[in-house]
Structures are given as C-alpha cells and as structure tokens.
Design a protein around this motif. Structure first.
Motif, PDB file in Angstrom:
ATOM      1  N   UNK A 282      25.848   3.152  17.252  1.00 22.48           N
ATOM      2  CA  UNK A 282      24.867   4.059  17.838  1.00 22.48           C
ATOM      3  C   UNK A 282      23.665   4.239  16.931  1.00 22.48           C
ATOM      4  N   UNK A 283      23.959   4.391  15.611  1.00 24.24           N
ATOM      5  CA  UNK A 283      22.865   4.611  14.671  1.00 24.24           C
ATOM      6  C   UNK A 283      21.971   3.370  14.609  1.00 24.24           C
ATOM      7  N   UNK A 284      22.608   2.194  14.647  1.00 24.53           N
ATOM      8  CA  UNK A 284      21.821   0.963  14.582  1.00 24.53           C
ATOM      9  C   UNK A 284      20.930   0.832  15.814  1.00 24.53           C
ATOM     10  N   UNK A 285      21.491   1.058  16.982  1.00 25.58           N
ATOM     11  CA  UNK A 285      20.692   0.918  18.205  1.00 25.58           C
ATOM     12  C   UNK A 285      19.534   1.913  18.181  1.00 25.58           C
TER      13      UNK A 285
ATOM     14  N   UNK B 362      25.838  -7.780  18.825  1.00 25.00           N
ATOM     15  CA  UNK B 362      24.483  -7.994  19.326  1.00 25.00           C
ATOM     16  C   UNK B 362      24.441  -8.045  20.849  1.00 25.00           C
ATOM     17  N   UNK B 363      25.522  -8.483  21.456  1.00 25.22           N
ATOM     18  CA  UNK B 363      25.602  -8.454  22.915  1.00 25.22           C
ATOM     19  C   UNK B 363      25.509  -7.008  23.381  1.00 25.22           C
ATOM     20  N   UNK B 364      26.252  -6.151  22.704  1.00 24.81           N
ATOM     21  CA  UNK B 364      26.224  -4.727  23.060  1.00 24.81           C
ATOM     22  C   UNK B 364      24.859  -4.116  22.749  1.00 24.81           C
ATOM     23  N   UNK B 365      24.300  -4.439  21.559  1.00 27.93           N
ATOM     24  CA  UNK B 365      22.971  -3.910  21.216  1.00 27.93           C
ATOM     25  C   UNK B 365      21.955  -4.376  22.238  1.00 27.93           C
TER      26      UNK B 365
END
Lengths: 464, 464
Positions: A282-285, B362-365
C-alpha cells in the motif's frame, strides 16, 4: 538474503530441538547483516532467543541492521539486562537514530535503562534534525593537548579507549584542542605511531582542512567527503568547539541512500525510503501514484491542446500519424538533459551561478540533436513516399513539417530539461523533482503546440 | 570551482611578479582539489612552476586530481627529479591508474624513472582489467605472524611504515599471514594499541569476514562494502595469498562513479564518464545522440501503427485527441517501474531468482495504478461532456474506451518496465540500459495497439 537462506533450515531445526549450544556456535558464523535479512522467518520469542545467543558484539551489529518494526518487537521481548548491555555498546549517535523511530513508550523505557551520561548525550543528539550531520556524527573521540609528547598522547589515547568499548571510540585521527575545547588540529594515529616518542603534539599536529557543523545537511557533508576524498571530518559548534567526528563509513551509507532517492525521483516516483520487498504494498503504491496522478493531470492538457487543433487533424489525418513520434522525441531529449543536469548538480560539477554556461551548451546540444533527429524524420517520410502513397501527394511538405518541428521540439526539450533543475534548486527545492517523466509531460503539451504551429505555416494552402 | 576563483587573481599576480616566496605561502593554503579545479587557467610552463612550489605531499595530491590531459602536459614540462619524487610518493595502484590513461611514450618515461621495485608492482597491477578490484587495491600493507606479541607487532608495523611514506602504507588493520603469505586473519590497529603488550597476535586476531579477488569487478566489491558497512577488505589470489587491501575511501569514489553511470543511462544517454563542463561538446553530443537515434527509430513504429489505424482516426477524430495522454501514461508508469527495479537490482535488494515475486507485486501495482488513472480519465471525459459537446453524443463510450485502455496500458507498462531489467541482467547485460525513455518508447508503440483494439471493441457500431 540469498546467503541466509542456506542457514535458515538449520537454525530452525536447532531452535525446535532447543539445542542452544550448537545454535550458539552456528550463529557466531553468520554475518549479522545476513541474519537480519532472514529475521522475519522467526517469531518474536524465537528472535529474543537468537539475540541472546549471539556474541555480544554481533548482537549489537544485528540490532543496528534491523528495521524499526523489528527493533520494537525485540525490545519488548528481551530481558532488561540485554537491553542494558545493548545500550552500553551502542554509540550515542546510533542510539539516537534508533530512538527517533520508536514509539514514545519504548523511548522512555530505553532512557530509563540508559546510563546517565549516555542519556544526556543521546538527548542532545535528538535535538538535531534527522538528516543533519549532528544526528550521524560519532561523539566519542580522543582529545589531545598541544603540550603533550607523542608518548603521552599515545598513552592518553589508549587510556580513553580502554574505558569504553573499542569500536565506540573514534581513534583513526586524534584531535588537538585548547583549554576550552576549541579545535586546533589533528594527528593521524598512524603518524603518532611512527613519530619519535618525545616529539611534541604541537609539532606533529596537522591543520584541519574541513569543519562541519552539527546543523549541516548530511547530503552536503557527503558531497564534501566525495569531492575531497576525506576519511573523516571534525564537527564543531560555536567558538570552534569540537563536538563530534563524521566518519567516511557512515557517509557511505548516506550517499547510497541519497543516490537511491535521486534515482527514484528521477524515475517519476517519490523516494520509497525502504528496500523494494520490505516496503508494504500500500505504501509503495501510494508513493508511486502521487506523481503518476500529477503527471496524468498535466498530460490532460495534451487532450485540450489536441482538441484545439481538431479541425486541422480532421482535414489532414496524416498529421496525426506523427504525433507520438514527435512528442516522444521531445520528451526523450528533455529527460536526457534533465537527468544529466540533476546528477551534475548533485555532484557539484555544475553550480547555480553557471546556468548561463549550461544554457549555451544545451542550446548547442539541442540544435545538434534536433537537426539529427529532424533529418532522420525528413528522410523517413520522403523515402517511404517513393514506395507508398500513404503520406499523399504533398509528402515533401509533410516531411518538411515533421523535420522542422523535430528540430524545434528537441531544442526546446533539451533546454527546458536542463534549466528546470537549476531553477528549482535556486528556489530552494530538490532538483531531482524534475523527473524525466515530468519534463516529458511538459514537452508533450508544448510540443503539440509547436508541431501544429509549424504545420499551419508550412501546409497553409495545401493540406490545411 | 567556486572556491578557487577567489584565489586565481592573486596567484596570477604573484606569478607575473615572479614573487615565488609569497606564491609558495599562498599555495600551501589552497586545497589541492580546488587548485586542480582552476588548473586550466595557467599555461603549461606556469603549471610546472606552481607544481614545483607546492609542498611535496600537496603536489602529489594535486597530480592525482588532474585529468589525463593535464597530467600529460605536466609530465612533459617538469624536471625529471620532480617526476621521480612524485613516483616515489604515489601508491603503485595510483601510478598504474595514471599510466592506463597516458600515451605509451610517457608510460615508458615513467617506467624509466621509477624505482625497480615499484616498477614491478605497477606492471603487475596493469595486468588487471581497468574496472577490477586489482587495479584499485592498495599494495602496501603490514603482515604480522601469529607468533608475534602485541609489542613486537606494533614495532614491526612502525618499522614497515617508516620505510615508506606514511600515507602509502595501509595501517588501519594489520593482516596476519602464515609462512607462505596465506591470509589467517587481521588485527585492527586500535585493538593492538590497547592490548596487553605480551598478548600473542594469534589471540588478538579476528577472522576476516570477506575476501575479494583482484579479478573481481569494482562495482560488485562496492556492493559488498555498502551492504556490510566495511572499512576495508583484504584481496587474495590463489591459495588465499594476500596481495592487497581495498579501502573504503577508494570505494566511495567508485560508488559515486557507478551511480552516475546508472543515472545517466536511466535518463537515456550513454554514461558521460567525465564531469559535465569537462567533457568536450562533440563527445557529449555523440554519447547523447546514440540512444536518442535508437529511440527515434523505435518510435517510428508508432507512425507505422498509427498508419494502420488511419481509417479509424479519420472516422472518429475524437480518438486521436487522447493518444498523447494514453501513451504517455503508459510510458510514465513504465519508466517509474523500470527505475525502481534497476536501483533495487544495483543495491542487491532484488535478486535474479526473484522475478516471480517482482512480477506478482508489479502486476498488482500496475492494476492499482491503472485503475486509478483509468478512473481519472473516465471522469475527466464524462464530466467535461456535461458542459461541452466536444466529445460528441457517444461520450460515455469514449470515456469507457479511454478508461479501459488506461488500465490495460498502465498495467502493461508497469509489468514490462519491471521485468525487462531483470531479463537483461539474466542475459548478462547491464540492466540500467533499460532506460526510462526506452521503456516509454516500447510502451508507446504497444500502447497504441492496445488503445485502438479496445476502441474497435467498444465503439464498434457507433463511432467505428
């Protein structure tokens, strides 16, 4: 991460068998940095056991490597005596860095267990801003007086070091101070060792080329270390009073972190501040979404610009074909220039007063690069038209439009990409914020306007 | 650069007045690094005078700071005796690094003036590849035997150091070797100082956690220093024979250079390898033009793709309006992902075997970021259509097309941006070659195809 996975099954086995003797021997062979990498494979009570089984020095190293969450878990699970040992082994600068990240409840506990003198030092260090030299410097070092002989100086250094744990006291250079603690110079330990024992410190002493202040920014200090190849630098407060020493090893870490921040910002993201697999999803996104949204909103202006030229596109669809090619060429040359200048600013190769020299250089580069790409574009369209009717009867005019637009847009991209970081730095902002995608977006919008203006002039009366 | 400009007029004045006494005093107060920054303000004969007036230690430091062209000029203008002094003061690793950049004629001259022992060492170091540990390591260090007492060890260290100039011998850690020179361990100088004089080296000795080899890549070694916070590491050849020491200060320089290379490559340029204002204009343009041309040729495929969809654009010009917005969003998310992964690879946070974990993340991001931008795009078009007829009666379908295309393209950009660097590294190539602009270009071309495919499906029967 890779190395520790070899040891994990064995640690697990010995833990389950409660064979603490064998476990202790095994742990003493693993580098604490690697052990920290696999730390999350264990439950907090298991972590407390492992921590207690480690040789004291390695336990301290391990603790420093853990992230704040892991440190918290450990502090709530180990015995008070272990924490006391840990606190007496940590340098005050390290303790204060750890304390900065802990919840107040645990900070209070740490301070209760600390020796009075250390508590005072740590408290003092907590008053410095988090990214300052003061929060990174070592505070245990040896002070010599100019009247000492080399022999006395050496004895004094040995004495001060024996009092504390060896790796706590900075000893590579010994600092000479006056009665009031004011910095006079330094004597490298090596020099002291090979000098005649009766020589006076005053005669051995070398000047100190650089002094830092505790309030200074770490990045700035790192730049000085990098430029002058320093091994250490003294930190002085008012009246030149020596208060600490900044050491190259700690600076190395800062440089790595600063470069990572710059790279991530240049790539169009906020700095993640945590290793890729450790930061929560979550933090990364969140950190990545911020800039992407800003860029998206900026890029919406392209739709507005395009709408403005809708009639031209409808009349000459052939113009639309080259839009991606043209705006991305501007974007690429802009990203390139921005990246080069941001890095040159970070390394101190380019100063703020030199914007004029940068402008001249980039104007020339932009012209050269633009002419090159423009020629390629012109050739592509005119040669292709020899074999295909795709670009219509006015293909030469189309080729000329695309070629000329490329020259102008690449020049514009190069110029804005190189000058924006300098402008930002002037305004006191971080130049790395001018990420490659940021410049690309700026040039996309303006590039469309340039393209259609060139088209309107050249194609007037034929296609438009 | 900024600092030296304060001194330049005074140096110039004293040079012209031939007041060498005052000049000598002035020069001794200027840091050699700064002096090197202003070196080009003087003619070669003047440079020779300045060089001779500098205190010996500073002259050596200055020489190391000069670039190869400046070193050449100096070597051809100073007296032989000055060169001999210089050569005896330089560490063999430094001499060999200098020799690598000089024309053969000057290298031969250097070797003729070198002492025989040094010449042998320098020759040996020249056999290592330029970016290897062997070409960077210090070769003068102290070897102890396990049977020595602390007192004997200290005397031995003092003796070996007195023989050469003090800053040439690496003394911070003393290495313990067996009869054949095989590495057994090390004793930090500090530790030796505070130990009881009769204690045996064998009992003081610590294990060496890391050994490097001379053939190893410097970047790899820098990674080890960074990760484990090392101050130095021994370099061993076959049979564990100690041949040199790599020191954190030299590594600091390598890290700066490697990060600069990575940053410049990520920005879509070849590594410049020289400071911004020092590299010649032509060389800089050449290094920047290469990638720009490659990207331009790649980007030409967008024109081909667009031509393929020309009929659709002619029928629904509204589709063209969003092309820059859509492809640049894909490009931005791709650059972002590529930058993050290239840096994580360089720092060793992500290993090659972890591509599967990266892909899932990365798929999720990509899905999260794509959904966000897609929603923004959908809202922009549908809300705008409440007040403007710009997007026609089918504006909701247009909004849906743009929104859905954004989700897919951002996902695709994120995924290819993150996996391409890993793939390149697997193939033994430099992952930083996947520059932000490279990924952007790739995603531009494929993004157009995705966009028009989505459009063909959603708008079939209405606009198309």
């Amino acid at each position: 991460m890779q190395v520790i996975s070899l040891f994990l099954p064995e640690i697990r086995e010995l833990l389950d068998a409660r064979d603490f003797g064998a476990l202790k021997r095994l742990l003493s062979q693993i580098n604490p940095v690697d052990l920290a990498g696999g730390w999350d494979s264990f439950t907090p009570p298991e972590q407390a056991i492992l921590f207690r089984l480690l040789p004291r020095r390695m336990a301290t190293q391990l603790f420093e490597e853990l992230d704040p969450r892991q440190q918290q878990a450990l502090l709530t699970h180990v015995r008070e005596v272990d924490i006391q040992e840990l606190l007496s082994d940590l340098d005050p600068s390290e303790t204060s860095q750890i304390a900065r990240q802990l919840p107040p409840r645990l900070v209070a506990r740490l301070f209760a267990l600390m020796q009075k003198e250390s508590a005072g030092q740590v408290e003092k260090m907590l008053t410095f801003p988090p990214e300052s030299v003061g929060s990174l410097m070592k505070t245990r070092f040896v002070q010599l007086k100019p009247g000492m002989t080399a022999r006395q100086a050496l004895h004094h250094a040995q004495g001060s070091t024996r009092l504390s744990r060896i790796d706590q006291t900075y000893l590579d250079s010994l600092f000479v101070t006056d009665e009031l603690g004011g910095l006079l110079g330094h004597v490298p330990l090596k020099e002291l060792l090979v000098s005649p024992p009766d020589m006076q410190v005053a005669d051995l002493m070398q000047g100190v080329p650089f002094r830092l202040t505790p309030e200074q920014d770490q990045e700035e200090a790192a730049g000085v270390f990098r430029k002058y190849g320093l091994g250490s630098a003294p930190v002085v407060a008012a009246q030149d009073k020596l208060v600490g020493v900044l050491v190259v090893r700690d600076v190395l870490e800062v440089i790595g972190e600063e470069d990572t921040e710059d790279i991530q910002k240049l790539g169009g993201s906020e700095a993640l501040d945590e290793p890729y697999f450790e930061i929560s999803f979550l933090r990364m996104v969140k950190k990545r979404a911020g800039w992407l949204c800003v860029l998206f909103l900026g890029e919406m202006l392209t739709a507005t610009a395009m709408a403005y030229f809708e009639a031209e596109i409808a009349r000459a669809v052939v113009l639309a074909l080259f839009i991606p090619l043209i705006i991305s060429s501007g974007g690429n040359s802009g990203s390139q220039a921005a990246t080069i200048i941001v890095r040159a600013l970070a390394l101190g190769e380019v100063g703020l007063t030199e914007w004029w020299r940068v402008m001249r250089r980039e104007l020339a580069s932009g012209l050269a690069l633009g002419a090159l790409l423009g020629a390629l574009g012109f050739l592509r369209i005119s040669l292709w038209s020899q074999v295909s009717p795709l670009y219509g009867p006015h293909y030469l005019l189309v080729a000329l439009t695309v070629g000329l637009a490329l020259v102008l847009i690449v020049m514009w991209g190069t110029l804005s990409g190189s000058l924006l970081p300098i402008l930002l730095r002037r305004l006191g902002l971080d130049p790395a914020v001018v990420s490659a995608p940021f410049v690309a977006t700026l040039v996309d919008v303006t590039g469309l306007i340039i393209y259609f203006t060139v088209a309107a002039i050249i194609l007037h009366g034929t296609l438009l």
